[in-house]
Design a protein around this motif. Sequence first.
Motif, mmCIF file in Angstrom:
data_model
loop_
_atom_site.group_PDB
_atom_site.id
_atom_site.type_symbol
_atom_site.label_atom_id
_atom_site.label_comp_id
_atom_site.label_asym_id
_atom_site.label_seq_id
_atom_site.Cartn_x
_atom_site.Cartn_y
_atom_site.Cartn_z
ATOM 1 N N ILE A 38 -1.617 -8.967 -9.904
ATOM 2 C CA ILE A 38 -2.130 -8.966 -8.535
ATOM 3 C C ILE A 38 -1.305 -8.032 -7.651
ATOM 4 O O ILE A 38 -1.814 -7.037 -7.135
ATOM 5 C CB ILE A 38 -2.153 -10.396 -7.966
ATOM 6 C CG1 ILE A 38 -3.131 -11.265 -8.780
ATOM 7 C CG2 ILE A 38 -2.567 -10.364 -6.488
ATOM 8 C CD1 ILE A 38 -3.232 -12.698 -8.317
ATOM 9 N N LEU A 39 -0.003 -8.321 -7.498
ATOM 10 C CA LEU A 39 0.831 -7.495 -6.632
ATOM 11 C C LEU A 39 0.942 -6.065 -7.160
ATOM 12 O O LEU A 39 0.911 -5.095 -6.381
ATOM 13 C CB LEU A 39 2.222 -8.121 -6.493
ATOM 14 C CG LEU A 39 2.271 -9.484 -5.789
ATOM 15 C CD1 LEU A 39 3.709 -9.991 -5.724
ATOM 16 C CD2 LEU A 39 1.674 -9.394 -4.394
ATOM 17 N N LEU A 40 1.101 -5.906 -8.477
ATOM 18 C CA LEU A 40 1.228 -4.562 -9.045
ATOM 19 C C LEU A 40 -0.057 -3.761 -8.861
ATOM 20 O O LEU A 40 -0.006 -2.546 -8.635
ATOM 21 C CB LEU A 40 1.584 -4.642 -10.532
ATOM 22 C CG LEU A 40 1.812 -3.290 -11.218
ATOM 23 C CD1 LEU A 40 3.012 -2.571 -10.597
ATOM 24 C CD2 LEU A 40 2.032 -3.469 -12.712
ATOM 25 N N PHE A 41 -1.206 -4.437 -8.923
ATOM 26 C CA PHE A 41 -2.475 -3.737 -8.713
ATOM 27 C C PHE A 41 -2.582 -3.268 -7.263
ATOM 28 O O PHE A 41 -3.110 -2.186 -6.991
ATOM 29 C CB PHE A 41 -3.647 -4.643 -9.076
ATOM 30 C CG PHE A 41 -4.017 -4.597 -10.528
ATOM 31 C CD1 PHE A 41 -5.252 -4.121 -10.929
ATOM 32 C CD2 PHE A 41 -3.122 -5.015 -11.505
ATOM 33 C CE1 PHE A 41 -5.612 -4.066 -12.278
ATOM 34 C CE2 PHE A 41 -3.455 -4.967 -12.843
ATOM 35 C CZ PHE A 41 -4.701 -4.490 -13.234
ATOM 36 N N ILE A 42 -2.092 -4.085 -6.327
ATOM 37 C CA ILE A 42 -2.073 -3.675 -4.922
ATOM 38 C C ILE A 42 -1.196 -2.433 -4.757
ATOM 39 O O ILE A 42 -1.556 -1.478 -4.055
ATOM 40 C CB ILE A 42 -1.552 -4.824 -4.033
ATOM 41 C CG1 ILE A 42 -2.537 -6.004 -4.073
ATOM 42 C CG2 ILE A 42 -1.352 -4.345 -2.593
ATOM 43 C CD1 ILE A 42 -2.050 -7.235 -3.345
ATOM 44 N N TYR A 43 -0.036 -2.442 -5.427
ATOM 45 C CA TYR A 43 0.854 -1.280 -5.380
ATOM 46 C C TYR A 43 0.175 -0.052 -5.980
ATOM 47 O O TYR A 43 0.320 1.067 -5.464
ATOM 48 C CB TYR A 43 2.149 -1.579 -6.130
ATOM 49 C CG TYR A 43 3.035 -0.371 -6.319
ATOM 50 C CD1 TYR A 43 3.748 0.164 -5.252
ATOM 51 C CD2 TYR A 43 3.137 0.254 -7.566
ATOM 52 C CE1 TYR A 43 4.551 1.296 -5.408
ATOM 53 C CE2 TYR A 43 3.928 1.377 -7.741
ATOM 54 C CZ TYR A 43 4.635 1.891 -6.659
ATOM 55 O OH TYR A 43 5.413 3.013 -6.822
ATOM 56 N N MET A 44 -0.581 -0.247 -7.063
ATOM 57 C CA MET A 44 -1.258 0.868 -7.705
ATOM 58 C C MET A 44 -2.276 1.508 -6.762
ATOM 59 O O MET A 44 -2.353 2.738 -6.638
ATOM 60 C CB MET A 44 -1.966 0.405 -8.980
ATOM 61 C CG MET A 44 -2.412 1.556 -9.881
ATOM 62 S SD MET A 44 -3.945 1.263 -10.759
ATOM 63 C CE MET A 44 -5.142 1.575 -9.482
ATOM 64 N N TYR A 57 -2.190 1.416 -3.544
ATOM 65 C CA TYR A 57 -1.420 2.096 -2.495
ATOM 66 C C TYR A 57 -0.927 3.451 -3.000
ATOM 67 O O TYR A 57 -0.976 4.458 -2.275
ATOM 68 C CB TYR A 57 -0.231 1.225 -2.078
ATOM 69 C CG TYR A 57 0.759 1.942 -1.175
ATOM 70 C CD1 TYR A 57 0.444 2.202 0.161
ATOM 71 C CD2 TYR A 57 1.999 2.374 -1.665
ATOM 72 C CE1 TYR A 57 1.330 2.883 0.990
ATOM 73 C CE2 TYR A 57 2.882 3.047 -0.839
ATOM 74 C CZ TYR A 57 2.549 3.292 0.477
ATOM 75 O OH TYR A 57 3.427 3.965 1.293
ATOM 76 N N HIS A 58 -0.485 3.479 -4.252
ATOM 77 C CA HIS A 58 -0.010 4.725 -4.851
ATOM 78 C C HIS A 58 -1.139 5.741 -4.936
ATOM 79 O O HIS A 58 -0.941 6.938 -4.669
ATOM 80 C CB HIS A 58 0.556 4.433 -6.249
ATOM 81 C CG HIS A 58 1.412 5.525 -6.801
ATOM 82 N ND1 HIS A 58 0.875 6.667 -7.367
ATOM 83 C CD2 HIS A 58 2.765 5.678 -6.884
ATOM 84 C CE1 HIS A 58 1.851 7.450 -7.784
ATOM 85 N NE2 HIS A 58 3.002 6.889 -7.500
ATOM 86 N N VAL A 59 -2.334 5.281 -5.303
ATOM 87 C CA VAL A 59 -3.499 6.165 -5.343
ATOM 88 C C VAL A 59 -3.799 6.705 -3.946
ATOM 89 O O VAL A 59 -4.118 7.895 -3.785
ATOM 90 C CB VAL A 59 -4.732 5.416 -5.899
ATOM 91 C CG1 VAL A 59 -5.996 6.259 -5.724
ATOM 92 C CG2 VAL A 59 -4.537 5.080 -7.373
ATOM 93 N N TYR A 60 -3.670 5.850 -2.952
ATOM 94 C CA TYR A 60 -3.962 6.241 -1.560
ATOM 95 C C TYR A 60 -3.040 7.367 -1.099
ATOM 96 O O TYR A 60 -3.511 8.358 -0.512
ATOM 97 C CB TYR A 60 -3.823 5.023 -0.651
ATOM 98 C CG TYR A 60 -3.895 5.346 0.816
ATOM 99 C CD1 TYR A 60 -5.117 5.661 1.421
ATOM 100 C CD2 TYR A 60 -2.740 5.347 1.607
ATOM 101 C CE1 TYR A 60 -5.185 5.973 2.776
ATOM 102 C CE2 TYR A 60 -2.796 5.655 2.960
ATOM 103 C CZ TYR A 60 -4.020 5.970 3.540
ATOM 104 O OH TYR A 60 -4.078 6.276 4.877
ATOM 105 N N ILE A 61 -1.739 7.220 -1.355
ATOM 106 C CA ILE A 61 -0.808 8.236 -0.853
ATOM 107 C C ILE A 61 -0.814 9.510 -1.705
ATOM 108 O O ILE A 61 -0.281 10.538 -1.288
ATOM 109 C CB ILE A 61 0.631 7.680 -0.742
ATOM 110 C CG1 ILE A 61 1.170 7.275 -2.121
ATOM 111 C CG2 ILE A 61 0.676 6.520 0.232
ATOM 112 C CD1 ILE A 61 2.620 6.794 -2.089
ATOM 113 N N HIS A 62 -1.431 9.426 -2.895
ATOM 114 C CA HIS A 62 -1.537 10.616 -3.749
ATOM 115 C C HIS A 62 -3.013 10.999 -3.947
ATOM 116 O O HIS A 62 -3.369 11.638 -4.942
ATOM 117 C CB HIS A 62 -0.895 10.367 -5.116
ATOM 118 C CG HIS A 62 0.594 10.202 -5.062
ATOM 119 N ND1 HIS A 62 1.198 8.987 -4.866
ATOM 120 C CD2 HIS A 62 1.605 11.119 -5.156
ATOM 121 C CE1 HIS A 62 2.515 9.137 -4.853
ATOM 122 N NE2 HIS A 62 2.790 10.413 -5.023
#
Length: 260
Positions: free
Chosen positions: A210-216, A218-223
């Motif tokens: 759950i949390l790691l998917f949210i981070y993923m 976010y990572h897609v968003y900034i890249h």
Amino acid sequence: MEIKSYQNQAEYFVDHYLLADPFLPYTSVLVGIFLCKLVYDLTELFSSIHTKSYSALTKLKRTEWNNRGISTVHAIFISFMALYFVFFSDLFTDQRSLQGLMVFRSSPLSNFGLGVSVGYFLSDLGMIFWFYPSLGGLEYILHHSLSGIAVAYSLFSGEAQIYTYMVLLSEVTTPEINLRWYLDISGLKRSKAYLINGFAIVLAWLTARILLFIYMFYHVYIHYDQVVQMNTFGYLLVFVVPIALSVMNLMWFEKEEANI
């Protein structure tokens, strides 16, 4: 002299074919399939000798027992690989911008890890179909199919390997889930180990699925400026597969939490 000649031929074959960049993806997939068979046989051998409850199981339950041995070993292997590439390796860091866009980077080691994982998904899907629905229903087929397609695409195209490893890191929850099944099938459902295992599942699931998917995301968003340059199919996989798996993860998380 004859033995030395065979040794030289074997080394040449390994270096120029099995481990050569053009063949490494295919070799790693075959290695993954072979390791699945090896782990299945070793699990069966070890359990029949050292686990009393194993011999009392039905043939189908013994098959599932061995199958969960495969998924546990794969989960441990790919979790370590994912942890390394996501958090410790500099392969996908922004500091290496001179080596091209992050979403197009790969290495022989990253390819090997993904190839072994593809071999696992192919093997496990084969067993699920062969023993359907005893080893899993449609949700397992959907999960493995989506995961297998995404990992295979990332392996053979070299695209979005960082996001593939982020999703594969969710496999860190698999050993705990399998241990829960082993404890249950061995008559230890009321044990302290079973209770501790339940809390470990919730913690690991919340973190890795759950949390790691949210981070993923976010990572897609900034890249996103890099992600948008990917092939259309790869671009869709970056969004469709994690979203579909996230929905399934939330459903399974609620189910697991209710069983504790």
